[in-house]
Design a protein around this motif. Sequence first.
Motif, short mmCIF file in Angstrom:
data_model
loop_
_atom_site.label_atom_id
_atom_site.label_comp_id
_atom_site.label_asym_id
_atom_site.label_seq_id
_atom_site.Cartn_x
_atom_site.Cartn_y
_atom_site.Cartn_z
N VAL A 217 1.01 -1.24 0.06
CA VAL A 217 0.01 0.01 -0.01
C VAL A 217 0.82 1.16 0.06
O VAL A 217 0.71 2.16 -0.82
CB VAL A 217 -0.95 0.03 1.27
CG1 VAL A 217 -1.74 1.48 1.37
CG2 VAL A 217 -1.95 -1.08 1.06
N THR A 218 1.71 1.21 1.07
CA THR A 218 2.78 2.46 1.01
C THR A 218 3.47 2.93 -0.31
O THR A 218 3.67 3.85 -0.69
CB THR A 218 3.58 2.45 2.25
OG1 THR A 218 4.25 1.30 2.16
CG2 THR A 218 2.70 2.26 3.31
N GLY A 219 4.00 1.52 -0.87
CA GLY A 219 4.89 1.73 -1.76
C GLY A 219 3.98 2.30 -2.96
O GLY A 219 4.50 3.01 -4.01
N THR A 220 2.81 1.96 -3.19
CA THR A 220 1.96 2.23 -4.42
C THR A 220 1.75 3.74 -4.07
O THR A 220 1.54 4.66 -5.36
CB THR A 220 0.53 1.50 -4.30
OG1 THR A 220 0.87 -0.05 -4.60
CG2 THR A 220 -0.13 1.79 -5.44
N VAL A 221 1.30 4.11 -2.95
CA VAL A 221 1.00 5.59 -2.81
C VAL A 221 2.15 6.52 -3.06
O VAL A 221 2.09 7.50 -3.86
CB VAL A 221 0.69 5.86 -1.32
CG1 VAL A 221 0.34 7.22 -1.15
CG2 VAL A 221 -0.88 5.12 -1.21
N ILE A 222 3.32 6.17 -2.43
CA ILE A 222 4.64 6.97 -2.56
C ILE A 222 4.84 7.04 -4.26
O ILE A 222 5.22 8.07 -4.88
CB ILE A 222 5.48 6.40 -2.00
CG1 ILE A 222 5.51 6.45 -0.33
CG2 ILE A 222 7.24 7.02 -2.22
CD1 ILE A 222 6.50 5.88 0.46
N LEU A 223 4.69 6.02 -4.89
CA LEU A 223 4.95 5.61 -6.44
C LEU A 223 4.13 6.74 -7.32
O LEU A 223 4.65 7.61 -7.94
CB LEU A 223 4.81 4.39 -6.91
CG LEU A 223 4.91 4.34 -8.32
CD1 LEU A 223 6.26 4.66 -9.00
CD2 LEU A 223 4.45 2.69 -9.03
N MET A 224 2.89 6.68 -6.80
CA MET A 224 1.99 7.59 -7.58
C MET A 224 2.04 9.06 -7.10
O MET A 224 1.78 10.01 -8.23
CB MET A 224 0.36 7.29 -7.39
CG MET A 224 0.18 5.85 -7.92
SD MET A 224 0.55 5.58 -9.47
CE MET A 224 -0.16 6.98 -10.15
N ILE A 225 2.50 9.45 -5.90
CA ILE A 225 3.01 10.86 -5.60
C ILE A 225 4.03 11.10 -6.56
O ILE A 225 3.83 12.23 -7.09
CB ILE A 225 3.13 11.01 -4.27
CG1 ILE A 225 1.96 10.43 -3.13
CG2 ILE A 225 3.99 12.31 -3.69
CD1 ILE A 225 2.27 10.61 -1.73
N GLY A 226 5.07 10.53 -6.70
CA GLY A 226 6.24 10.94 -7.59
C GLY A 226 5.76 11.05 -8.94
O GLY A 226 6.33 12.12 -9.58
#
Length: 588
Positions: A217-226
Amino acid sequence: MASIDSQPLPIPSLGMPSSPSKLEALRETVSHVKRKVTTKEGWIGDYDYACKERRLPPFYALDDSLPLLLGMTSGLQHSLAMLAGLITPPMIFASALSLDAETSAYMISASLIGCGILSFMQMSRIHLWGRFYLGTGLLTVVGTSFATLSTANSIFNAMYRDGTCPSTIGPSGIVIRGSCPDAYGMVLGTSLVCSFLNIFMSFCSPRILKRLFPPIVTGTVILMIGASLIGESGIANWGGGSNNCKLRPDSGFFELCPNINAPRPLPWGSAEFIGLGFLSFSTIIVVEMFGSPFMRNISIICGLVVGCIVAGATGYMSSSSIDSAPAITFLWVKTFKIGVYPPAILPMLAVYISLAMEAIGDITASAEVSKQVVTGPVFDSRIQGGVLGDGISGFVSALFTVTPLSTFAQNNGVIAITRCANRGAGRWCCFFLILFGTIGKLAGIFLAIPPSVLGGVTTFLFANVAASGIRVLAGTKFSRRDRFVLAAALSFGVGNLLNHSTFTYLFERVETSNKGLQGLFDSITIVLSTPFLSAGVVATVLNLILPTDIPEKEGDLIASEEATDDESVEKIDVEAQLDEKSSKLHSV
């Protein structure tokens, strides 16, 4: 023979030693400070500053005695590593709301000062009660969160659509946004209210938080933020500007980029702009290839400096923002009307959840690089204190006229290279950030940077955020369930990223006079239209509801492997028995 006048020596007390008084503790502190300031050992120590020997420098743990000079230089490295990340969000906010140069300069200064003050709080480890603390007790710093950028842009778009912010229709039919400082005040007020979510979450068990927000979950969110920031801001500025000039209108104020009053305005996407951005971008690569560890830590600043030198020499920079900036400034020199924008509450709550996710990962990385334990009650208390620190920072930063803050990850690289995890260096970092913020002319210099130069640097900076998300995702096992969750989340996230208007008109045909219901519709629209929010919601929900059963084929494979192991064990046992019998017969 002893004299009769002699008295026996006093017998020392066998009880508990008395604790030193506050006065004695104060004297000891003053003596320590005096020794630090007035001696060569206190200033320089035995550190090999000239690198005469090719060996690793000593590692300075959290509370080791740190020479003043080394603390200053390490703190300066940390502050420079943060600088680009701290000035970028306020510059983007100011550009999106068409704010004047004086207000923009203040927002940059407030960001630097606020982050310096609140980083000091996050590095502390103040015991509250029981197992609860405030702060991580590590060299963890906070900075203006990039997660707020894409959400705030969606909120600003909604405000301009519903008339909260003024706008006009240009000759070419393009909407020209007017200055709207009240929109920034509403984002601050909404952030202040929503910060209580993180404060509440900090008192939950870290194990529960990790269960709710695993790496998938956290990796997906951070990836999409960038990825969102690259598309919305980085590349757009690289081409000349992220305002209306990127639409290339035929006439009007934004006919050329960044506007027609710029020193050398050109159409968006001109070769000159692309070249300036590429110069900054390539400088970062060259510094990474050939620079010293110190230079690599400030490669972003090097890219800005080289780009600005060339841009200034070729006439793309103006000194007007520097001239209008005050020499000295501080918080609350300018203020914004604090308010709450109801449709922004739900998206801002999602932002704070993402900040908690980010904090857990960054604090774990900080503990690892600082050679601290990453399991057990002490580590759990660091997570709890860090999430609480983020929540309180969000509340206080709104009062400081700064958008929500998050724990910065790039400083972990500075710790790894300098081998200095000492909080003394972190306090020097806070000092330098506050110093940079109070020098108003410095903010004016940042505002004078051409958008193309800034775009070349921030594109790389935002790509680093996306790479951090990929690194977090790499820690998952990528089972069939994980791939399913990731694919479903990216369906919404990447879809929104490639086509922003997909969910914009979701409730367009729904007519209601209920303002509360309309606010809910607007909130849902903002969440669905923001790539990392929609992806994060989908990933979180699916992670909670999907079963975690082991696939049948994998179970069969494990069973077959166990059977093979049992057969081999039995075979070895039989052979051993035969050897034993033959040896007995031979002996007989």
